[in-house]
Write an enzyme that holds these catalytic residues in place. Structure first.
Site, PDB file in Angstrom:
ATOM      1  NE  ARG A 286      -2.954   0.408   3.293  1.00  0.00           N
ATOM      2  CZ  ARG A 286      -2.256   0.604   4.426  1.00  0.00           C
ATOM      3  NH1 ARG A 286      -1.526   1.675   4.596  1.00  0.00           N
ATOM      4  NH2 ARG A 286      -2.307  -0.302   5.382  1.00  0.00           N
TER       5      ARG A 286
ATOM      6  CE1 TYR B 288     -15.127  11.889 -15.811  1.00  0.00           C
ATOM      7  CE2 TYR B 288     -14.649  11.797 -13.473  1.00  0.00           C
ATOM      8  CZ  TYR B 288     -15.045  11.181 -14.637  1.00  0.00           C
ATOM      9  OH  TYR B 288     -15.356   9.850 -14.624  1.00  0.00           O
TER      10      TYR B 288
ATOM     11  CG  ASP C 228      -8.260  16.717 -14.646  1.00  0.00           C
ATOM     12  OD1 ASP C 228      -7.557  16.136 -15.506  1.00  0.00           O
ATOM     13  OD2 ASP C 228      -9.273  16.204 -14.140  1.00  0.00           O
TER      14      ASP C 228
ATOM     15  CE  LYS D  79     -11.326   8.767 -18.251  1.00  0.00           C
ATOM     16  NZ  LYS D  79     -11.605  10.027 -17.563  1.00  0.00           N
TER      17      LYS D  79
HETATM   18  C1  PLP Z   1     -12.051  10.420 -16.296  1.00  0.00           C
HETATM   19  C2  PLP Z   1     -11.635  11.710 -15.747  1.00  0.00           C
HETATM   20  C3  PLP Z   1     -11.374  11.867 -14.376  1.00  0.00           C
HETATM   21  C4  PLP Z   1     -11.582  10.767 -13.369  1.00  0.00           C
HETATM   22  O1  PLP Z   1     -10.720   9.701 -13.595  1.00  0.00           O
HETATM   23  P1  PLP Z   1     -11.063   8.165 -13.226  1.00  0.00           P
HETATM   24  O2  PLP Z   1      -9.817   7.460 -13.640  1.00  0.00           O
HETATM   25  O3  PLP Z   1     -12.284   7.776 -14.009  1.00  0.00           O
HETATM   26  O4  PLP Z   1     -11.305   8.130 -11.760  1.00  0.00           O
HETATM   27  C5  PLP Z   1     -10.928  13.102 -13.942  1.00  0.00           C
HETATM   28  N1  PLP Z   1     -10.770  14.136 -14.809  1.00  0.00           N
HETATM   29  C6  PLP Z   1     -11.029  14.016 -16.110  1.00  0.00           C
HETATM   30  C7  PLP Z   1     -10.829  15.200 -17.004  1.00  0.00           C
HETATM   31  C8  PLP Z   1     -11.472  12.810 -16.641  1.00  0.00           C
HETATM   32  O5  PLP Z   1     -11.737  12.709 -17.943  1.00  0.00           O
END
Ligand code: PLP
Length: 392
Positions: free
Chosen positions: A55, A107, A179, A204
């Protein structure tokens, strides 16, 4: 051969492939093994080789973290179980009474985490249109600790001025977070523009193959990475070694994939903009985009995401989305395959209707993640689906 560990002066592609990667010291295996182990033996109590419990840290995860830091040209990175876990690790360092200033189109899961989890713990949030620097300045409060920036935004692809907001934040002693999921480090470098932290959903583009969920926090700030590591370890936000291995496999080809994502998206955006059935296209690479100049300046390419409004409202949108063959009707984005979706019904259903309306996430609104298939096939598919939508 010489064992090289410092890749800081090399180009993006070289860093993507080599940063954080060393042949396995035991076997020479060129790929970091999946260290599928929860614990590690100690020679004597407290005498161990850097790992005690997975962890806290794990060698496969560390290899990925070195790679992610390399991609963002940063000193530190932590890999987490998901993008939401990354956001949790940052916000988990806040206290009741702290204020967070966030963009108004982030998001949905980030909004939910703020609005339904951290707000209940006493953290305060406000949401502003971050394309307007004056609005950001006016919304900063004495108790503001964090400014959460997502650019380009999801799904309306608004572009915030990272350098401008980061300057305001620094003056107010507020930590700025970007982000960077949509742009990826290949197309946008928030830390170089003055931001303090970068957060990613590696699910992504970084993973890139729609086969793993993960997240990351990247920074040059030692105090912040210690806080993130503390929350990660305390709350158990760690990713498993197999997921780290898969993500690492993805990051190695990020630069090659992104070039094709951008090329295809640019072609698809031009095609849609010229189509009679389409009333409006939103893509940072089109001069019609409201922040086109800023995107040109701040990003090294406009990315692979496109949104557009189809004529004929929900019935036409449904017919169109039911007719696509090469595009897959699915949530998520950033994989090699092209995805298409209806934000109002799918990804952004949890956004309050009045907010959706204010942002333009209407029934005729469609979001595309342009994959890396052949451009001709993508455009042919859109052409036949648009024709089907028209002739009901
Ligand atoms: C998908 C996404 C998230 C969240 O990520 P997860 O891996 O699904 O928890 C955060 N910010 C953006 C811009 C995203 O596209």
């Amino acid at each position: 051969m010489v064992l090289r560990t410092d890749w800081t002066e090399t180009g993006f592609g070289t860093r993507a492939i080599h940063a954080g990667q060393e042949p396995d010291p035991v076997t020479g295996a060129i790929m970091t093994p999946i260290y599928q182990s929860s614990t590690y033996v100690q020679a004597s109590p407290g005498d161990f080789k850097g790992y005690e419990y997975s962890r806290t840290s794990n060698p496969t995860r560390e290899a990925l973290e070195g790679n992610l830091a390399g991609l963002e040209e940063a000193r530190y990175a932590r890999a987490l179980a998901s993008g939401c876990a990354g956001a949790t690790a940052i916000m988990g360092a806040l206290s009741a009474g702290d204020h967070v200033l966030c963009g108004d189109d982030v998001y949905g899961g980030t909004f939910r985490l703020m609005d339904k989890v951290f707000a209940n713990l006493g953290v305060e949030f406000s949401f502003v249109d971050q394309t307007n620097l004056d609005a950001v300045r006016a919304a900063l409060r004495p108790e503001t600790k964090l400014c959460w920036i997502e650019t380009p935004t999801n799904p309306t692809l608004k572009i915030a001025d990272i350098a401008g907001i980061a300057t305001l934040c620094r003056e107010a002693q507020v930590t700025s977070v970007v982000d960077n999921t949509f742009a990826t480090p290949y197309l946008q470098s928030p830390l170089a523009l003055g931001a303090d932290l970068v957060v990613h959903s590696t699910t992504k583009y970084l993973g890139g193959h729609s086969d793993v969920v993960g997240g990351a926090v990247v920074t040059n700030d030692e105090a912040w990475i210690e806080r993130v590591q503390f929350v990660l370890n305390s709350m158990g936000l760690n990713p498993g070694p197999q997921d780290c291995f898969l993500t690492l496999r993805g990051t190695k080809t990020l630069h090659v994939r992104m070039d094709r994502h951008v090329r295809n998206a640019q072609a698809v955006a031009h095609y849609l903009e010229a189509h009679d059935q389409v009333s409006k296209v939103i893509y940072p690479g089109l001069p019609s985009h409201p922040q086109y100049e800023l995107a040109q300046r701040q990003m090294r390419g406009p990315g692979g995401m496109i949104s557009f409004h189809i004529r004929g409202g929900l019935p036409a949108a449904r017919r169109f989305l039911e007719a696509v063959e090469v595009f897959s009707l699915a949530e998520s984005l950033g994989g090699v395959e092209s995805l298409i979706e209806h934000p109002a019904i799918m990804t952004h259903a949890s956004v309050p209707p009045e907010t959706r309306e204010a942002l333009g996430i209407a029934d005729d609104f469609i979001r595309i993640s342009v994959g890396i298939e052949d451009e001709r096939d993508l455009i042919d598919d859109l052409a036949q689906a648009l024709a089907t939508a028209e002739h009901a």
